[in-house]
Enzyme design. Structure first.
Site, PDB file in Angstrom:
ATOM      1  N   ASN A  38       0.651  -1.014  -0.305  1.00 37.72           N
ATOM      2  CA  ASN A  38      -0.326  -0.466   0.240  1.00 37.72           C
ATOM      3  C   ASN A  38       1.073   1.409  -0.171  1.00 37.72           C
ATOM      4  O   ASN A  38       1.335   1.629   1.022  1.00 37.72           O
ATOM      5  CB  ASN A  38      -0.950   0.095   1.192  1.00 37.72           C
ATOM      6  CG  ASN A  38      -1.867   0.841   1.385  1.00 37.72           C
ATOM      7  OD1 ASN A  38      -1.474   1.942   0.360  1.00 37.72           O
ATOM      8  ND2 ASN A  38      -2.399   1.557   2.466  1.00 37.72           N
ATOM      9  N   TRP A  39       1.133   1.541  -1.525  1.00 33.24           N
ATOM     10  CA  TRP A  39       1.999   3.412  -1.208  1.00 33.24           C
ATOM     11  C   TRP A  39       0.961   4.553  -0.558  1.00 33.24           C
ATOM     12  O   TRP A  39       2.189   5.305  -0.306  1.00 33.24           O
ATOM     13  CB  TRP A  39       2.550   3.215  -2.610  1.00 33.24           C
ATOM     14  CG  TRP A  39       3.546   2.783  -3.234  1.00 33.24           C
ATOM     15  CD1 TRP A  39       3.950   1.479  -2.940  1.00 33.24           C
ATOM     16  CD2 TRP A  39       4.368   2.544  -4.652  1.00 33.24           C
ATOM     17  NE1 TRP A  39       4.161   0.491  -3.973  1.00 33.24           N
ATOM     18  CE2 TRP A  39       4.530   1.843  -4.703  1.00 33.24           C
ATOM     19  CE3 TRP A  39       4.028   3.698  -5.743  1.00 33.24           C
ATOM     20  CZ2 TRP A  39       5.757   0.806  -5.841  1.00 33.24           C
ATOM     21  CZ3 TRP A  39       4.439   3.469  -7.046  1.00 33.24           C
ATOM     22  CH2 TRP A  39       5.589   2.393  -6.865  1.00 33.24           C
ATOM     23  N   LYS A  40      -0.125   4.341  -0.290  1.00 31.26           N
ATOM     24  CA  LYS A  40      -0.184   5.483   0.601  1.00 31.26           C
ATOM     25  C   LYS A  40      -0.184   6.660  -0.461  1.00 31.26           C
ATOM     26  O   LYS A  40      -0.065   6.980  -1.776  1.00 31.26           O
ATOM     27  CB  LYS A  40      -0.234   5.406   1.552  1.00 31.26           C
ATOM     28  CG  LYS A  40      -0.107   4.314   2.688  1.00 31.26           C
ATOM     29  CD  LYS A  40      -0.340   3.659   3.686  1.00 31.26           C
ATOM     30  CE  LYS A  40       0.015   3.440   5.050  1.00 31.26           C
ATOM     31  NZ  LYS A  40      -0.661   3.283   6.815  1.00 31.26           N
ATOM     32  N   HIS A  71      -8.823   1.014   5.244  1.00 26.73           N
ATOM     33  CA  HIS A  71      -7.974   1.129   6.031  1.00 26.73           C
ATOM     34  C   HIS A  71      -8.106   2.083   6.906  1.00 26.73           C
ATOM     35  O   HIS A  71      -9.393   2.888   7.186  1.00 26.73           O
ATOM     36  CB  HIS A  71      -7.111   2.106   5.178  1.00 26.73           C
ATOM     37  CG  HIS A  71      -5.488   2.280   5.450  1.00 26.73           C
ATOM     38  ND1 HIS A  71      -5.466   2.484   6.291  1.00 26.73           N
ATOM     39  CD2 HIS A  71      -4.220   0.862   5.074  1.00 26.73           C
ATOM     40  CE1 HIS A  71      -4.172   2.348   6.180  1.00 26.73           C
ATOM     41  NE2 HIS A  71      -3.472   1.699   5.754  1.00 26.73           N
ATOM     42  N   GLU A  98      -6.325   4.622   8.385  1.00 23.62           N
ATOM     43  CA  GLU A  98      -6.857   6.122   7.791  1.00 23.62           C
ATOM     44  C   GLU A  98      -7.688   6.898   6.780  1.00 23.62           C
ATOM     45  O   GLU A  98      -7.607   8.077   6.972  1.00 23.62           O
ATOM     46  CB  GLU A  98      -4.750   5.662   7.153  1.00 23.62           C
ATOM     47  CG  GLU A  98      -3.616   6.072   7.385  1.00 23.62           C
ATOM     48  CD  GLU A  98      -2.756   5.676   6.743  1.00 23.62           C
ATOM     49  OE1 GLU A  98      -2.894   5.355   5.680  1.00 23.62           O
ATOM     50  OE2 GLU A  98      -1.291   5.218   7.728  1.00 23.62           O
ATOM     51  N   GLU A 105      -4.493  -4.528  10.532  1.00 28.83           N
ATOM     52  CA  GLU A 105      -3.989  -3.512  10.800  1.00 28.83           C
ATOM     53  C   GLU A 105      -3.915  -3.037  11.735  1.00 28.83           C
ATOM     54  O   GLU A 105      -4.511  -2.110  12.329  1.00 28.83           O
ATOM     55  CB  GLU A 105      -3.762  -2.432   9.870  1.00 28.83           C
ATOM     56  CG  GLU A 105      -3.373  -3.327   9.110  1.00 28.83           C
ATOM     57  CD  GLU A 105      -2.928  -2.148   7.713  1.00 28.83           C
ATOM     58  OE1 GLU A 105      -1.501  -3.434   6.933  1.00 28.83           O
ATOM     59  OE2 GLU A 105      -3.713  -1.117   7.737  1.00 28.83           O
ATOM     60  N   GLY A 151       3.270   2.240  10.830  1.00 28.80           N
ATOM     61  CA  GLY A 151       4.066   3.201  10.599  1.00 28.80           C
ATOM     62  C   GLY A 151       4.986   3.432  12.113  1.00 28.80           C
ATOM     63  O   GLY A 151       5.071   4.808  11.989  1.00 28.80           O
ATOM     64  N   SER A 199       3.796  -2.150  10.333  1.00 23.17           N
ATOM     65  CA  SER A 199       5.465  -2.049  10.395  1.00 23.17           C
ATOM     66  C   SER A 199       5.696  -3.506  10.441  1.00 23.17           C
ATOM     67  O   SER A 199       6.947  -4.267  10.805  1.00 23.17           O
ATOM     68  CB  SER A 199       5.811  -2.350  11.873  1.00 23.17           C
ATOM     69  OG  SER A 199       5.330  -0.494  12.186  1.00 23.17           O
ATOM     70  N   GLY A 254       4.943   1.467   4.162  1.00 23.04           N
ATOM     71  CA  GLY A 254       6.213   2.016   4.089  1.00 23.04           C
ATOM     72  C   GLY A 254       7.439   1.189   3.326  1.00 23.04           C
ATOM     73  O   GLY A 254       8.424   1.547   2.181  1.00 23.04           O
TER      74      GLY A 254
HETATM   75  P1  13P Z   1       3.742   0.102   7.664  1.00 20.85           P
HETATM   76  O1  13P Z   1       4.210  -0.788   7.088  1.00 20.85           O
HETATM   77  O2  13P Z   1       4.327   1.335   7.272  1.00 20.85           O
HETATM   78  O3  13P Z   1       3.002   0.083   9.145  1.00 20.85           O
HETATM   79  O4  13P Z   1       1.999   0.378   7.010  1.00 20.85           O
HETATM   80  C1  13P Z   1       0.968  -0.526   6.711  1.00 20.85           C
HETATM   81  C2  13P Z   1      -0.264  -0.312   6.242  1.00 20.85           C
HETATM   82  O5  13P Z   1      -0.997   0.958   6.742  1.00 20.85           O
HETATM   83  C3  13P Z   1      -1.033  -0.455   4.915  1.00 20.85           C
HETATM   84  O6  13P Z   1      -2.089  -0.160   4.811  1.00 20.85           O
END
Ligand code: 13P
Length: 242
Positions: free
Chosen positions: A8-10, A95, A97, A163, A169, A201, A223
């Site tokens: 997931n590149w966000k 998600h 976020e 998650e 993150g 993470s 990430g």
């Molecule tokens: P990280 O791997 O950066 O912790 O993010 C996880 C995430 O939110 C994937 O959707």
């Protein structure tokens, strides 16, 4: 079951980030291995070009969110049908976020997941507790409520991503026992053929241990999916499946 390793590149990545896809393909010696599924969810602006250029290399592409409707007066939004048209195979919905930044409720997530299925794509439905909820001993209760509210009533295939919000993150991860407990719990609420991803993470250093947990059928990586140098070893850490 085949593992699904999803990046997931966000909100990261311009057109030049195609170099990371090309680097990943080179590390795969030209084509992703067929005993695991590899998915990248780049920003929506890149889905069509990546899918057109790279789907022959056995990498799949997906969206990070969609609207619940097929079309209409929703400025700035994208429908699941548009992602299908762009060559996507999956769309992430719910998600944390999105739930936090856009106030998405379980009902919203369920409607989006249903829209993804209606478009012929596979939704990756995200759930996970906050730090406060875990500390209060409520992780399973929260995840159970999110599952009950967010998964559409369907015989189609979907994916669930666990998650924990506090692990995203932060470099923090639950213990292997805690991951196993939540994944066993989610399995008890879902069909046996539904893939359950862990996210939060995931790094090259912890991927193998996490991906070996029973009822962990893949990972949703933030990430560490942005760089092929990090994402490739995570993909290869998944057990072989069919
Ligand atoms: P990280 O791997 O950066 O912790 O993010 C996880 C995430 O939110 C994937 O959707």
């Amino acid at each position: 079951m085949k593992s699904l390793i999803a990046g997931n590149w966000k909100m990261n990545g311009l057109a030049a980030a195609k170099s990371e896809i090309e680097s990943l393909i080179a590390k795969f010696d030209g084509s992703a291995p067929d005993d695991r599924d590899v998915l990248i969810c780049p920003p929506a602006t890149l889905v069509a070009s990546f899918a057109a250029e790279y789907s022959d290399e056995a990498i799949q592409f997906g969206g990070q969110d969609c609207h619940a409707n097929t079309s209409g007066a929703h400025t700035g939004d994208l429908s699941a049908e548009m992602f299908a048209d762009a060559g996507a195979a999956f769309v992430i919905v719910g998600h944390s976020e999105r739930r936090a930044d856009h106030g998405e409720t379980d009902a919203d997530v369920k409607a989006k997941a249903a829209a993804v299925l209606a478009a012929g794509l596979t939704p990756i439905i995200c759930v996970g507790e906050t730090e406060g909820e875990r500390k209060a001993g409520k992780a399973l209760e929260i995840v159970g409520n999110q599952l009950a509210g967010s998964i559409p009533d369907t015989s189609d295939t979907y994916v669930v991503a666990y998650e924990p919000v506090w692990a995203i993150g932060t470099g923090l991860t639950p213990t292997i026992e805690d991951i196993a407990e939540v994944h066993d719990f989610i399995r008890s609420k879902t069909r046996d053929d539904i893939r359950l991803l862990y996210g939060g993470s995931v790094k090259p250093a912890n991927a193998q241990e996490i991906l070996a947990v029973t009822n962990v059928n893949g990972a949703l990586v933030g990430g560490a999916s942005l760089k092929a140098d990090d994402f490739h070893p995570i993909v290869m850490a998944a057990p072989s499946g069919s």
